[in-house]
Design a protein around this motif. Structure first.
Motif, short mmCIF file in Angstrom:
data_model
loop_
_atom_site.label_atom_id
_atom_site.label_comp_id
_atom_site.label_asym_id
_atom_site.label_seq_id
_atom_site.Cartn_x
_atom_site.Cartn_y
_atom_site.Cartn_z
N LYS A 120 -4.88 3.58 -3.51
CA LYS A 120 -5.92 3.05 -2.63
C LYS A 120 -7.25 3.75 -2.89
CE LYS A 120 -6.64 1.68 2.18
NZ LYS A 120 -6.03 1.68 3.55
N ASP A 121 -7.21 5.06 -3.17
CA ASP A 121 -8.44 5.80 -3.47
C ASP A 121 -9.05 5.32 -4.79
OD1 ASP A 121 -8.02 7.21 -1.19
OD2 ASP A 121 -7.49 9.11 -2.15
N ASP A 169 0.84 -1.20 0.00
CA ASP A 169 0.00 0.00 0.00
C ASP A 169 0.88 1.25 0.00
OD1 ASP A 169 -1.97 1.88 0.18
OD2 ASP A 169 -2.61 1.37 2.21
N ILE A 186 -14.70 0.37 -6.58
CA ILE A 186 -15.69 -0.50 -5.94
C ILE A 186 -17.01 0.24 -5.72
CG2 ILE A 186 -16.24 -1.76 -3.81
CD1 ILE A 186 -13.27 -2.54 -3.67
N ASP A 187 -16.91 1.53 -5.32
CA ASP A 187 -18.13 2.35 -5.15
C ASP A 187 -18.88 2.48 -6.48
OD1 ASP A 187 -17.61 2.74 -2.47
OD2 ASP A 187 -16.64 4.69 -2.75
N PHE A 225 -8.86 2.31 -5.95
CA PHE A 225 -9.46 1.01 -5.66
C PHE A 225 -10.82 1.16 -4.99
CE2 PHE A 225 -9.68 -2.83 -2.81
CZ PHE A 225 -9.87 -3.77 -3.83
N THR A 226 -10.89 1.99 -3.95
CA THR A 226 -12.15 2.14 -3.22
C THR A 226 -13.22 2.83 -4.07
OG1 THR A 226 -11.31 4.20 -2.22
CG2 THR A 226 -11.04 2.18 -0.95
N LYS A 227 -12.80 3.81 -4.89
CA LYS A 227 -13.77 4.50 -5.74
C LYS A 227 -14.26 3.60 -6.87
CE LYS A 227 -12.21 9.20 -4.75
NZ LYS A 227 -11.63 10.46 -5.29
#
Length: 233
Positions: free
Chosen positions: A209-210, A6, A216-217, A212-214
């Motif tokens: 990381k942002d 990360d 998924i959103d 990846f999370t965005k």
């Protein structure tokens, strides 16, 4: 799910997932809103590049995307330069910051000049590649039968994870050259495990990381839309 690596420029996630899910997340990276130059007003261009090519090169300059930005965000960047010189991304002046200052845009000869105003806005990679925030790929963790010769190759290998011995098999991530060597020893030795390594390398617009999370959103939002319309049938 386990985060193995990360850093702002790269994230590696180990997870149990099938290929359709991993591919859906990968494709959703193109739906993460990212800042890029979308409009260019060129007042003077004495360089060897056509106006359209110059504008295209400006669009591909990665810009830092802040969390506070929205679909209404419009940022002006000005560029005025007189030759002889090389014009770099760092010569853009305004409310947005290029990720890298030394991306060559064009070159100018003696007394040649380029003068323009560019407007940056948020967009998505599904509409244009300039809005894609990073490189995304995945691959299966391999399950390899153990043997004296194979064990030597695996123990020397360098992948995204350290080789793990489980009973008579290894769980590992190895290079193509090592896969070829093992296949020569035993064609049936290598199979895909149920685990996947998911990798995102950011172009610098935002932390990996942002992205990846965005992504998924975005996938969740699309799933909700499909579910809603299917419920109407």
């Amino acid at each position: 799910m386990e985060i193995i690596h990360d850093k702002p420029e790269k994230i590696v996630v180990r997870m149990t997932a099938n290929e359709p899910l991993a591919n859906a997340i990968r494709r959703s990276v193109s739906e993460v809103p990212t800042l890029a130059i979308d409009e260019v007003e060129i007042y003077r261009n004495d360089s060897a590049l056509y106006d359209e090519v110059l504008a295209h090169r400006l669009g591909l300059v990665p810009l830092v995307t802040e969390k506070s930005m929205s679909a209404k965000t419009k940022i002006e960047l000005k560029l005025t330069k007189t030759g002889p010189c090389t014009v770099y991304s760092g010569d853009l002046q305004g409310g947005a910051e290029p990720v890298f200052d030394k991306i060559p845009i064009t070159t100018l000869g003696e007394d040649h000049k380029v003068e323009l105003v560019a407007t940056a806005s948020l967009g998505k990679g599904i509409n244009h590649a300039k809005f894609v925030p990073g490189l995304c790929f995945y691959r299966h963790i391999l399950e390899i039968k153990s043997s004296a010769e194979i064990d030597k190759l695996i123990q020397k290998s360098k992948g995204l994870i350290k080789p793990e011995k489980k009973g008579s098999k290894w769980l590992c991530d190895i290079r193509d050259a090592e896969i070829e060597e093992i296949t020569k020893l035993d064609e049936s030795a290598i199979t895909d495990s149920e685990e996947i390594l998911f990798v995102i390398e950011s172009y610098g617009n935002m932390p990996a990381k942002d992205i990846f999370t965005k992504a998924i959103d975005a996938l969740k939002d699309n799933h909700s839309i499909v579910t809603f319309f299917m419920s109407k049938w």
